[in-house]
Each structure stands twice: as C-alpha cells, then as structure tokens.
Design a protein around this motif. Structure first.
Motif, PDB file in Angstrom:
ATOM      1  N   UNK A 190      27.209  34.858  13.089  1.00  0.00           N
ATOM      2  CA  UNK A 190      26.427  34.829  14.327  1.00  0.00           C
ATOM      3  C   UNK A 190      27.065  35.732  15.388  1.00  0.00           C
ATOM      4  N   UNK A 191      28.397  35.696  15.493  1.00  0.00           N
ATOM      5  CA  UNK A 191      29.075  36.589  16.442  1.00  0.00           C
ATOM      6  C   UNK A 191      28.809  38.052  16.074  1.00  0.00           C
ATOM      7  N   UNK A 192      28.863  38.363  14.771  1.00  0.00           N
ATOM      8  CA  UNK A 192      28.560  39.730  14.316  1.00  0.00           C
ATOM      9  C   UNK A 192      27.172  40.151  14.783  1.00  0.00           C
ATOM     10  N   UNK A 193      26.189  39.280  14.571  1.00  0.00           N
ATOM     11  CA  UNK A 193      24.813  39.583  14.971  1.00  0.00           C
ATOM     12  C   UNK A 193      24.698  39.793  16.481  1.00  0.00           C
ATOM     13  N   UNK A 194      25.383  38.958  17.250  1.00  0.00           N
ATOM     14  CA  UNK A 194      25.331  39.095  18.711  1.00  0.00           C
ATOM     15  C   UNK A 194      25.842  40.469  19.138  1.00  0.00           C
ATOM     16  N   UNK A 231      20.587  47.144  20.439  1.00  0.00           N
ATOM     17  CA  UNK A 231      19.378  46.891  21.234  1.00  0.00           C
ATOM     18  C   UNK A 231      19.678  46.633  22.711  1.00  0.00           C
ATOM     19  N   UNK A 232      20.950  46.738  23.094  1.00  0.00           N
ATOM     20  CA  UNK A 232      21.335  46.553  24.496  1.00  0.00           C
ATOM     21  C   UNK A 232      20.990  45.158  25.032  1.00  0.00           C
ATOM     22  N   UNK A 233      21.029  44.148  24.150  1.00  0.00           N
ATOM     23  CA  UNK A 233      20.802  42.769  24.589  1.00  0.00           C
ATOM     24  C   UNK A 233      22.023  42.309  25.392  1.00  0.00           C
ATOM     25  N   UNK A 234      21.762  41.591  26.486  1.00  0.00           N
ATOM     26  CA  UNK A 234      22.831  41.110  27.382  1.00  0.00           C
ATOM     27  C   UNK A 234      23.410  39.816  26.807  1.00  0.00           C
ATOM     28  N   UNK A 235      24.569  39.934  26.136  1.00  0.00           N
ATOM     29  CA  UNK A 235      25.136  38.789  25.411  1.00  0.00           C
ATOM     30  C   UNK A 235      26.403  38.249  26.076  1.00  0.00           C
ATOM     31  N   UNK A 236      26.648  36.965  25.822  1.00  0.00           N
ATOM     32  CA  UNK A 236      27.890  36.290  26.203  1.00  0.00           C
ATOM     33  C   UNK A 236      28.305  35.426  25.015  1.00  0.00           C
TER      34      UNK A 236
END
Length: 313
Positions: A152-156, A163-168
């Motif tokens: 899941x961390x890899x995917x984030x 895709x420039x998704x804003x992740x935390x």
C-alpha cells in the motif's frame, strides 16, 4: 473551513475516535466500514449528527463520493483478525489502496494512509527510524498484513510520483484506548480483560519483549497534524510513543491498576512475533510539532474504565 472528509474503517477503534474528533472540529464526515472488525457501538453516538453519514462499504470495491480529504484506515489490524482471512486482508490493503487512491486522483482530494510499524517486521535496527527498510518474512503468517501494508505504501508513492496525488503516509505504532475490541488478541486489551475477570494472564515468550504504547488521543492528534502538514511533506512518518515497556512491566501495571488476583502463565512466542518495537519520532517532532503527552498509567486507567463498562454491561 468545513471539509467533506471520508474515513474508511471509520467504525473501528482508531476510525471512530477520528470521526468524533473531525466532527467536533466542524467537518462533514462520511464513515465507510464493512463491519468485519468495526462496531456500530463505536459510532452510535454520532448517528444523529446531520454532518455524519454512515456507509456499509468494503474498500475492495470502488466508492463514488465527492470529498476533500480521505483517511484510509480500513484493514483489520490485530493478528487474530487479519489472520482469520489472510487473502481478504491483503486485498483490503492493496486493492483498497488502489480504489481510494483512484478516488483521490479523481476528486483531487488529499489522502492519508494509516500504515503501520509492522512494515519494519522483526526489526534488526532498534529503535526504528523511517529510513529503516525492515525485516519482514514475505511468506509467514503475518505477511498478509505486513506485506499488504508495505505494498500500500508503494502504491501511495507511485500515485504521488505518477499522478501527483497529494499523499500523507503515517506508520502507526502500538496504540490503545477506549473502543478497542475486547477479542482482538492485542496485548493491552488481552491483559485488561483477563485482569478484570481475575483469570490467568497469558504471557507469550519470556515477557521480556518490548513495545511502546501510545494513547489513542495522542495518536489522533498526530494523524490530523499529518493531514494538515505542509504540501510536499508526504512522510512516511512514525507516530507512536517512544517510551519502551516490557510485556512483564505492562502486565504488572495492569494487575496493580485493576486490583486483580490474576497470575501470569507463559506460552511460546507466535511465529514472526517481533521482539522489539520502538519508534524514533524526531521527524514528527520537527515537521508536525507532535509528540505524545499521555503517560501509560494515565491512559491505562481510562482504558480500564472503558473495559469495565463493556465487560460488566
């Protein structure tokens, strides 16, 4: 500013506390939970709030809602529950991450992943900094959870880069408090339930293995601070209490606080059970101005009161 916030796993132990806190801060909350380990009792007091919406939903299926922020907490987190259906546990972490990241990408929402100290496995480095890559058995009985969360961390981070998704991403260490499931097999709930019933307390191994225990209110503070942290700060960041206790010390403190007549019985250590788990939290102090404030004894007193209520109800 009122935000529309999705909390997956929102009826679980951490999710229910997070929903309550976000509602108290004036936000509009969608709580999604399939109730595999979550409980309606945890959120019953919120159901009449017009800004709280409950969806029975499994994150392994896509969810179509319009939101500003997503807290992805959906996944059984105790060995008893995640080993019950290990294939589903892996799917919840991996397919669930894909679905929630897809939702974040479409809605341009900020998304926080509740990852875990289990990504460090049985650590060969102690205490654990975020830069440590872990020692995980990929084919062991805990791998469905450990490797699911690692993937899941890899995917984030791939959604962030591609895709420039804003992740935390936060790595949660042992947390305890009210709304814990009494049958989840975790050490704090196990010891408290056994002590309150005056039955033998089950100690795995020699009791010298250590954990660091963070009270739930402190953990939720850290989670919200991470979500609200500066753009570009993705983590991963350790959120937990760096004060270390052995299992023997924990059991003795719980026996003292409950006035229990329980005795300790020793059993073999389960496969791949880590001997040490302690976070380095310098990054959280620096970036989030966060550190835990509630000491173990104070938190245990509140947790014991909760368990008294549900055991004697």
């Amino acid at each position: 500013m009122k935000k529309r916030i999705l909390v997956t796993g929102g009826a679980g132990f951490l999710g229910s506390h997070l929903c309550k806190r976000l509602l108290s801060e004036g936000h509009d909350i969608i709580c999604a939970d399939n109730f595999f380990t979550g409980a309606k009792e945890n959120i019953a007091s919120l159901l009449n709030n017009p800004y709280f919406e409950l969806l029975r939903h499994d994150v392994t299926f896509p969810l179509y809602v319009e939101v500003d922020e997503i807290y992805n907490l959906a996944c059984p987190a105790s060995p008893v529950h995640y080993q019950f259906d290990p294939v589903q546990t892996t799917k919840t972490s991996v397919v669930g991450a894909v679905n929630m990241l897809g939702l974040a990408k479409r809605t341009k929402a900020k998304i926080l992943q509740a990852s875990t100290s289990e990504v460090y496995g049985d650590p060969e480095v102690h205490p654990q900094p975020e830069s440590y890559r872990g020692a995980v058995n990929p084919i062991g009985i805990r791998a469905c959870y450990d490797e699911g969360k690692r993937c899941a961390e890899t995917l984030f981070f791939d959604y962030y880069r591609q895709h420039n998704v804003n992740i935390k991403v936060m790595r949660i260490f042992n947390t305890y408090g009210p709304n814990m499931n009494p049958n989840d097999g975790r050490v704090v709930s196990n010891f408290i339930v056994q002590a309150l019933k005056d039955v033998d307390i089950t100690m795995f191994g020699d009791g010298k293995q250590t954990r660091s225990f963070c009270y739930v209110d402190d953990l939720i503070d850290g989670m919200i601070k991470l979500m609200n942290s500066r753009d570009g700060f993705t983590g991963p960041v350790n959120i937990g209490n760096p004060v270390e206790f052995s299992m023997l010390e924990l059991a003795e403190l719980i026996i003292k606080l409950t006035g229990s007549q329980s005795k300790l019985v020793f059993q073999p250590l389960p496969q791949d059970d880590p001997l040490q788990r302690q976070p380095i939290i310098e990054l959280a102090k620096k970036e989030l101005d966060w550190e835990p404030r509630i000491k173990l004894e104070e938190g245990l007193i509140k947790t014991i009161e909760y368990f008294k209520g549900i055991i004697h109800a």
